[in-house]
Design a protein around this motif. Sequence first.
Motif, PDB file in Angstrom:
ATOM      1  N   LYS A   1      -0.870  -5.414   5.273  1.00  0.00           N
ATOM      2  CA  LYS A   1      -1.007  -5.717   6.694  1.00  0.00           C
ATOM      3  C   LYS A   1      -2.228  -6.592   6.956  1.00  0.00           C
ATOM      4  CE  LYS A   1      -1.241  -3.455  11.221  1.00  0.00           C
ATOM      5  NZ  LYS A   1      -1.285  -2.147  11.932  1.00  0.00           N
TER       6      LYS A   1
ATOM      7  N   TRP B   1      -1.576 -10.357   4.766  1.00  0.00           N
ATOM      8  CA  TRP B   1      -0.191 -10.755   4.612  1.00  0.00           C
ATOM      9  C   TRP B   1      -0.045 -12.259   4.441  1.00  0.00           C
ATOM     10  CZ3 TRP B   1       2.093 -14.162   7.951  1.00  0.00           C
ATOM     11  CH2 TRP B   1       1.446 -14.397   9.176  1.00  0.00           C
TER      12      TRP B   1
ATOM     13  N   ARG C   1       0.019  -0.593   1.849  1.00  0.00           N
ATOM     14  CA  ARG C   1       0.491  -0.987   3.176  1.00  0.00           C
ATOM     15  C   ARG C   1      -0.643  -1.597   3.999  1.00  0.00           C
ATOM     16  NH1 ARG C   1       5.470   1.278   4.567  1.00  0.00           N
ATOM     17  NH2 ARG C   1       6.255   2.832   3.075  1.00  0.00           N
ATOM     18  N   GLN C   2      -1.832  -0.961   3.925  1.00  0.00           N
ATOM     19  CA  GLN C   2      -2.976  -1.499   4.661  1.00  0.00           C
ATOM     20  C   GLN C   2      -3.383  -2.861   4.112  1.00  0.00           C
ATOM     21  OE1 GLN C   2      -5.700   1.741   4.061  1.00  0.00           O
ATOM     22  NE2 GLN C   2      -5.130   2.776   5.972  1.00  0.00           N
TER      23      GLN C   2
END
Length: 326
Positions: free
Chosen positions: A35, A38, A31-32
């Motif tokens: 983010k 992206w 997820r990091q």
Amino acid sequence: MSVAQTLDQPPNPPPRADPARPVRPRRRTWRQALKRDWQLYSLTVLPLVFFVLFRYLPMIGNVIAFRRYVPGGSLFGERWVGLRYFRMFIQDPAFWHVFTNTLLLGGLTLLFTFPLPIVLALLLNEVRAAKLKRFVQSVSYLPHFLSIVVVAGLIMQLLAVNGAVNQGLRALGHAPIPFLQQPGWFRTIYISSEAWQGVGWGTILYLAALTTVDGQLYEQARIDGANRWRQTWHVTLPGIRPTMMTLLILNIGTFMAVGFEKILLLYNPLTYPTADVIPTYLYRVGVVSGSFSYGAAIGLFESVIGLILVVSANRISRRVVGAGLW
């Protein structure tokens, strides 16, 4: 111990990190990473959609290899027949004939066309005249842009009974040779055209790989008294070995497919003994004759063999050379 004494005591210092133990950086979660980068990950959306729509979803159609499919009926076949179509082509002598042709034609093509770009790249790497080098690169790379239909048309025009090659043979007093009607000539014609059309593309890849070889290694080899041949053998070839193995594995991946379009355009019933391969046989029995379930079974068998070849080649490359696709 009284409360006052407890308050007067200094707090315990925090434990010190052991200088001998390396501090491992914290790994970012997906997820990091998504983010943070992206924008880069968004570039993979279109390729993923392409592969899902045109590569993976069509795999669902392989189910008709195990079901009886009737044109105009159910999309996934009328009823389950199990391995019936697989037993059919295993018991079919014509299938094993084209299977043998596929192995021979694919093996000979790989044997003759794979080393040629390496040799041409090594020769061009020794050329110091920039104009001559660019000219040879352009001439060798030009056939890669030609359509297979155009290449097949050129071959048929050149090798026809009244073509340029036979006109030259007549001028020398030799009788014309029906190259495209004799089975013995087909493999030579096909392999020669594959080498002519693909040598330039491979040469550019190897020339790009040669630029990554450290120049200091050549200096050390010259100091040790190595001539140009030994420098090529002990410095250049080991330097481009990962590229060589990657391209070899990719070529093995398309080993069973051979050159379906070119063979389909060049072959005829007279050259079936040496020209008929699995893709052309599949086209005739599956598409032309309408035996879609039988054709799907043959195609699935061909794909499984190709997958086994790629995985085996990659594993052998990882063990022997230390480089592979994954």
